[in-house]
Design a protein around this motif. Structure first.
Motif, PDB file in Angstrom:
ATOM      1  N   MET A   1       3.054  -2.032   9.227  1.00 14.64           N
ATOM      2  CA  MET A   1       2.161  -1.013   9.739  1.00 14.64           C
ATOM      3  C   MET A   1       2.322   0.280   8.933  1.00 14.64           C
ATOM      4  SD  MET A   1      -0.102  -0.535  11.919  1.00 14.64           S
ATOM      5  CE  MET A   1      -0.681   0.092  13.420  1.00 14.64           C
ATOM      6  N   LYS A   2       3.583   0.580   8.580  1.00  8.74           N
ATOM      7  CA  LYS A   2       3.867   1.797   7.842  1.00  8.74           C
ATOM      8  C   LYS A   2       3.124   1.810   6.502  1.00  8.74           C
ATOM      9  CE  LYS A   2       7.799   3.638   5.385  1.00  8.74           C
ATOM     10  NZ  LYS A   2       9.234   3.533   5.207  1.00  8.74           N
ATOM     11  N   TYR A   3       3.116   0.652   5.839  1.00 13.07           N
ATOM     12  CA  TYR A   3       2.477   0.591   4.532  1.00 13.07           C
ATOM     13  C   TYR A   3       0.960   0.641   4.635  1.00 13.07           C
ATOM     14  CZ  TYR A   3       7.126  -0.474   2.940  1.00 13.07           C
ATOM     15  OH  TYR A   3       8.461  -0.404   2.677  1.00 13.07           O
ATOM     16  N   PHE A  47      -5.830  12.606   6.731  1.00 14.29           N
ATOM     17  CA  PHE A  47      -4.519  12.426   6.120  1.00 14.29           C
ATOM     18  C   PHE A  47      -3.421  12.968   7.032  1.00 14.29           C
ATOM     19  CE2 PHE A  47      -1.012  13.867   3.448  1.00 14.29           C
ATOM     20  CZ  PHE A  47      -0.750  12.731   2.710  1.00 14.29           C
ATOM     21  N   GLY A  48      -3.636  14.145   7.595  1.00 20.89           N
ATOM     22  CA  GLY A  48      -2.639  14.747   8.479  1.00 20.89           C
ATOM     23  C   GLY A  48      -2.442  13.961   9.764  1.00 20.89           C
ATOM     24  N   VAL A  49      -3.532  13.492  10.347  1.00 16.72           N
ATOM     25  CA  VAL A  49      -3.433  12.714  11.586  1.00 16.72           C
ATOM     26  C   VAL A  49      -2.689  11.407  11.332  1.00 16.72           C
ATOM     27  CG1 VAL A  49      -4.792  11.420  13.284  1.00 16.72           C
ATOM     28  CG2 VAL A  49      -5.446  13.747  12.686  1.00 16.72           C
ATOM     29  N   LEU A  50      -3.000  10.745  10.230  1.00 19.35           N
ATOM     30  CA  LEU A  50      -2.300   9.505   9.907  1.00 19.35           C
ATOM     31  C   LEU A  50      -0.826   9.750   9.626  1.00 19.35           C
ATOM     32  CD1 LEU A  50      -4.929   7.656   7.707  1.00 19.35           C
ATOM     33  CD2 LEU A  50      -4.179   7.054  10.003  1.00 19.35           C
ATOM     34  N   ASP A  51      -0.510  10.897   9.049  1.00 18.27           N
ATOM     35  CA  ASP A  51       0.887  11.233   8.807  1.00 18.27           C
ATOM     36  C   ASP A  51       1.628  11.419  10.131  1.00 18.27           C
ATOM     37  OD1 ASP A  51       3.065  11.814   7.039  1.00 18.27           O
ATOM     38  OD2 ASP A  51       2.839  13.933   7.569  1.00 18.27           O
ATOM     39  N   MET A  52       1.002  12.089  11.079  1.00 21.16           N
ATOM     40  CA  MET A  52       1.630  12.259  12.390  1.00 21.16           C
ATOM     41  C   MET A  52       1.817  10.917  13.094  1.00 21.16           C
ATOM     42  SD  MET A  52       0.081  15.792  13.983  1.00 21.16           S
ATOM     43  CE  MET A  52      -1.624  15.306  13.899  1.00 21.16           C
ATOM     44  N   ILE A  53       0.828  10.032  13.001  1.00 22.75           N
ATOM     45  CA  ILE A  53       0.947   8.715  13.607  1.00 22.75           C
ATOM     46  C   ILE A  53       2.078   7.932  12.958  1.00 22.75           C
ATOM     47  CG2 ILE A  53      -0.223   6.477  13.874  1.00 22.75           C
ATOM     48  CD1 ILE A  53      -2.842   8.066  14.205  1.00 22.75           C
ATOM     49  N   GLY A  54       2.170   8.002  11.634  1.00 23.42           N
ATOM     50  CA  GLY A  54       3.228   7.302  10.932  1.00 23.42           C
ATOM     51  C   GLY A  54       4.607   7.807  11.312  1.00 23.42           C
ATOM     52  N   ARG A  55       4.757   9.104  11.451  1.00 21.83           N
ATOM     53  CA  ARG A  55       6.043   9.667  11.861  1.00 21.83           C
ATOM     54  C   ARG A  55       6.394   9.260  13.283  1.00 21.83           C
ATOM     55  NH1 ARG A  55       6.549  15.718   9.346  1.00 21.83           N
ATOM     56  NH2 ARG A  55       5.902  15.133   7.243  1.00 21.83           N
ATOM     57  N   LYS A  56       5.402   9.242  14.162  1.00 21.32           N
ATOM     58  CA  LYS A  56       5.640   8.846  15.548  1.00 21.32           C
ATOM     59  C   LYS A  56       6.083   7.385  15.623  1.00 21.32           C
ATOM     60  CE  LYS A  56       5.074  10.200  19.853  1.00 21.32           C
ATOM     61  NZ  LYS A  56       5.792  11.301  20.429  1.00 21.32           N
ATOM     62  N   LEU A  57       5.426   6.510  14.864  1.00 17.71           N
ATOM     63  CA  LEU A  57       5.809   5.102  14.846  1.00 17.71           C
ATOM     64  C   LEU A  57       7.216   4.924  14.280  1.00 17.71           C
ATOM     65  CD1 LEU A  57       2.519   3.377  13.655  1.00 17.71           C
ATOM     66  CD2 LEU A  57       3.542   3.258  15.916  1.00 17.71           C
TER      67      LEU A  57
END
Length: 69
Positions: A1-3, A47-57
């Protein structure tokens, strides 16, 4: 998912960079420039929203790993 998130982020950022280059160096009419600028801003927001989602996961994955250890 991260990738998958990273791939989407990179493609979105490259698309925004392409539109930014069109805005700076392209021969655009004045009526199109606000649309291109909006596209660049939307790509940065995505890009920012996806970065926040990635950090949360990632933080949730670390919490689960710590509990299981």
């Amino acid at each position: 998912m991260k990738y998958m998130i990273r791939i989407i982020q990179v493609s979105t950022l490259l698309g925004g960079a392409e539109f930014m280059l069109m805005l700076l160096f392209g021969d655009l009419t004045e009526s199109v420039k606000p649309l291109v600028l909006g596209t660049v801003l939307v790509s940065l927001i995505i890009f920012g929203v996806l970065d926040m989602i990635g950090r949360k996961l990632e933080s949730k994955r670390n919490e689960v790993s710590n509990v299981l250890s």
